[in-house]
Design a protein around this motif. Structure first.
Motif, PDB file in Angstrom:
ATOM      1  N   VAL A 426      41.774  52.828  31.126  1.00  0.00           N
ATOM      2  CA  VAL A 426      43.023  52.368  30.529  1.00  0.00           C
ATOM      3  C   VAL A 426      44.048  52.221  31.644  1.00  0.00           C
ATOM      4  O   VAL A 426      44.651  53.195  32.089  1.00  0.00           O
ATOM      5  CB  VAL A 426      43.532  53.356  29.461  1.00  0.00           C
ATOM      6  CG1 VAL A 426      44.794  52.830  28.808  1.00  0.00           C
ATOM      7  CG2 VAL A 426      42.461  53.621  28.418  1.00  0.00           C
ATOM      8  N   LYS A 429      46.148  46.497  33.287  1.00  0.00           N
ATOM      9  CA  LYS A 429      45.494  45.260  32.861  1.00  0.00           C
ATOM     10  C   LYS A 429      44.621  45.455  31.623  1.00  0.00           C
ATOM     11  O   LYS A 429      44.099  44.493  31.085  1.00  0.00           O
ATOM     12  CB  LYS A 429      44.644  44.708  34.016  1.00  0.00           C
ATOM     13  CG  LYS A 429      45.466  44.266  35.215  1.00  0.00           C
ATOM     14  CD  LYS A 429      44.597  43.647  36.294  1.00  0.00           C
ATOM     15  CE  LYS A 429      45.421  43.176  37.471  1.00  0.00           C
ATOM     16  NZ  LYS A 429      44.592  42.536  38.533  1.00  0.00           N
ATOM     17  N   ARG A 430      44.434  46.707  31.210  1.00  0.00           N
ATOM     18  CA  ARG A 430      43.612  46.973  30.019  1.00  0.00           C
ATOM     19  C   ARG A 430      44.348  47.977  29.129  1.00  0.00           C
ATOM     20  O   ARG A 430      43.786  48.931  28.648  1.00  0.00           O
ATOM     21  CB  ARG A 430      42.250  47.526  30.427  1.00  0.00           C
ATOM     22  CG  ARG A 430      41.518  46.659  31.409  1.00  0.00           C
ATOM     23  CD  ARG A 430      40.186  47.277  31.789  1.00  0.00           C
ATOM     24  NE  ARG A 430      39.216  47.200  30.722  1.00  0.00           N
ATOM     25  CZ  ARG A 430      37.999  47.753  30.765  1.00  0.00           C
ATOM     26  NH1 ARG A 430      37.648  48.445  31.834  1.00  0.00           N
ATOM     27  NH2 ARG A 430      37.170  47.642  29.752  1.00  0.00           N
ATOM     28  N   CYS A 431      45.615  47.719  28.928  1.00  0.00           N
ATOM     29  CA  CYS A 431      46.456  48.680  28.213  1.00  0.00           C
ATOM     30  C   CYS A 431      46.407  48.495  26.697  1.00  0.00           C
ATOM     31  O   CYS A 431      47.048  49.253  25.964  1.00  0.00           O
ATOM     32  CB  CYS A 431      47.902  48.575  28.698  1.00  0.00           C
ATOM     33  SG  CYS A 431      48.626  46.935  28.453  1.00  0.00           S
ATOM     34  N   ARG A 432      45.669  47.485  26.193  1.00  0.00           N
ATOM     35  CA  ARG A 432      45.636  47.245  24.751  1.00  0.00           C
ATOM     36  C   ARG A 432      44.286  47.610  24.133  1.00  0.00           C
ATOM     37  O   ARG A 432      43.968  47.193  23.024  1.00  0.00           O
ATOM     38  CB  ARG A 432      45.967  45.776  24.464  1.00  0.00           C
ATOM     39  CG  ARG A 432      47.359  45.371  24.951  1.00  0.00           C
ATOM     40  CD  ARG A 432      47.705  43.960  24.582  1.00  0.00           C
ATOM     41  NE  ARG A 432      47.858  43.811  23.142  1.00  0.00           N
ATOM     42  CZ  ARG A 432      48.115  42.647  22.533  1.00  0.00           C
ATOM     43  NH1 ARG A 432      48.252  41.551  23.260  1.00  0.00           N
ATOM     44  NH2 ARG A 432      48.228  42.601  21.231  1.00  0.00           N
ATOM     45  N   LEU A 433      43.494  48.392  24.859  1.00  0.00           N
ATOM     46  CA  LEU A 433      42.227  48.856  24.297  1.00  0.00           C
ATOM     47  C   LEU A 433      42.506  49.820  23.152  1.00  0.00           C
ATOM     48  O   LEU A 433      43.346  50.715  23.277  1.00  0.00           O
ATOM     49  CB  LEU A 433      41.406  49.572  25.373  1.00  0.00           C
ATOM     50  CG  LEU A 433      40.692  48.692  26.411  1.00  0.00           C
ATOM     51  CD1 LEU A 433      40.151  49.572  27.528  1.00  0.00           C
ATOM     52  CD2 LEU A 433      39.571  47.910  25.769  1.00  0.00           C
TER      53      LEU A 433
END
Length: 451
Positions: A426, A429-433
């Motif tokens: 997390v 760039k992958r904060c909406r997982l």
């Protein structure tokens, strides 16, 4: 045993008060139908209190204990100046690319042509991190390794006045260098111990007592110790004796290792360890399955019947050794199980009544056999788990105790690694997982090796 990663996740929710942590732990146990757990956690006061509230057993992470032992020991006033100079030196190199380039050139000049030292070319200085004591060791090791290069660079006429002044103020004197060498030798065993009990795929609880005993022997004060090292050792002894004391879990973990069950390295604790083991054996010996058979409509049907707990009276002799009195088995007579090749004509002889077995004597015999069994030469190639897999049928009751205590990790590093992995997954760039996908990715990463 309750997974440490689960425990860590629980503590991240809501308030960190002892009552809330205890409630979350209890709710998680109920949700996942865990047995009563024995978990490894760090040594925070609220966590200790939470386990007391739930009346659960816990083991304080040995990694946190050693971290506190070393950090507090290195806080002696005599080392403050040395560590300050070391940090200032490394920071100066990290802030100046030109000085770093000159440093690498000096490495090539000094270490080239020497087969044993050519591998040192390209090594950069390391700065310590507040949360990791071993980073102090790595920093001092690298400064000790590169001391000839730093001495040559400090006397290089091509340096600017500012760089030359900073280098000469931060470079260690020969007396200080001797202190650093002794300190590195003293801290190196603590680093080895940390590496051993931070393993993920092998049991570590049976190594806690040998590791602490080894460390206590290493920090014994010698007449040859210089004053600063003697002061550090005194502080280490004080901290280690206070924090890494032996308890029931530590002793049982060690005695469940068949290769160290005699506890020859700590003979003064042998009687306590055997007493703990005896209590565990006799409090759990009825868990061994006893097959019984009941009669239904004049037809024999095999069914497992859990017998009622026998009355076992214990008494303590003058020598302090526990003896088990003859237990009385309480229960109604019922049909017995017969072998497949036993004729029905013999049912009235072999399938009636109840065999009274002195379970206490059976458990005592198994206990004495385990403690008295010598390790065969062929077993030296086996790990602890492999040994128990091979001999489980000979020690059915004690093997259950071995599974219980050998499964307890010696440190909570595994859960810390899970948190670090989550931080890598997390990111910006992958904060909406969604949480579900994060759980799946972490599970895949940690368990792919077993599939």
């Amino acid at each position: 045993m309750l997974n440490n990663a689960v425990l860590g996740t629980i503590q991240l929710k809501g308030s960190h008060t002892s009552e809330n942590i205890a409630a979350e732990l209890k709710a998680t146990q109920t949700k996942w139908n865990f047995p009563t757990p024995i978990a490894t956690t760090d040594n925070a006061a609220n966590e200790r209190k939470a386990y007391e509230i739930n009346k659960w057993e816990r083991f304080g992470c040995l990694g946190h204990k050693i971290n506190l032992v070393v950090k507090n020991s290195l806080g002696v006033s005599e080392l403050g100046k040395l560590l300050g100079k070391a940090r200032k030196m490394v920071t100066f190199f990290h802030q100046s690319s030109s000085i770093t380039d000159l440093f690498l050139e000096k490495q090539k000049v000094i270490f080239s042509g020497q087969s044993e030292q050519e591998q040192l070319i390209g090594h950069k200085l390391i700065i310590d991190v507040v949360t990791r004591w071993n980073s102090i060791l790595y920093m001092l090791q690298r400064l000790n390794e590169q001391f000839p290069v730093l001495m040559a660079l400090a006397n290089d006429p091509s340096l600017t006045k500012h760089a030359s002044t900073t280098m000469k103020n931060c470079i260690f004197t020969f007396e200080e260098q001797t202190v650093i060498e002794n300190l590195v030798s003293l801290l190196d065993p603590f680093e080895k111990a940390t590496t051993i009990f931070c393993a993920d795929k092998t049991p570590t609880m049976h190594k806690v007592l040998p590791i602490t005993t080894k460390l206590l022997r290493i920090i014994e004060i010698s007449e040859e110790d210089i004053p600063v090292v003697r002061r550090v050792k005194e502080k280490m002894q004080e901290e280690l004796n206070r924090r890494a004391t032996s308890d029931k879990i530590t002793l049982l973990g060690c005695i469940m290792n068949p290769f160290t069950k005699n506890l020859d390295f700590v003979p003064d604790q042998r009687e306590s360890a055997y007493s703990y083991l005896r209590e565990e054996v006799f409090s759990n010996f009825m868990e061994v399955d006893i097959k019984k058979e009941k009669c239904n409509d004049e037809r024999t049907c095999a069914k497992d019947c859990e017998p009622e707990s026998p009355n076992v009276e214990t008494e303590l002799t003058e020598e302090g050794k526990r003896k088990i009195a003859s237990p009385q088995i309480i229960g109604q007579p019922c049909k017995k199980i017969k072998s497949a090749d036993t004729e029905e004509w013999l049912d009235d002889v072999v399938c009636t009544g109840q065999s009274v077995i002195n379970q206490g004597s059976v458990a005592e015999i198994e206990l004495q056999r385990y403690l008295g069994t010598k390790i065969a030469e062929g077993d030296q190639v086996l790990s602890v788990l492999e040994w128990w897999k091979k001999h489980e049928c000979f020690f059915p009751r004690i093997s259950k105790i071995a599974k219980k205590y050998l499964s307890i990790p010696g440190s909570s590093v595994s859960s810390e690694r899970v948190f670090s992995l989550c931080g890598q997954i997390v990111n910006k760039k992958r904060c909406r997982l969604c949480p579900k996908n994060v759980d799946l990715l972490v599970s895949l990463n940690k368990n792919m090796a077993y599939w």
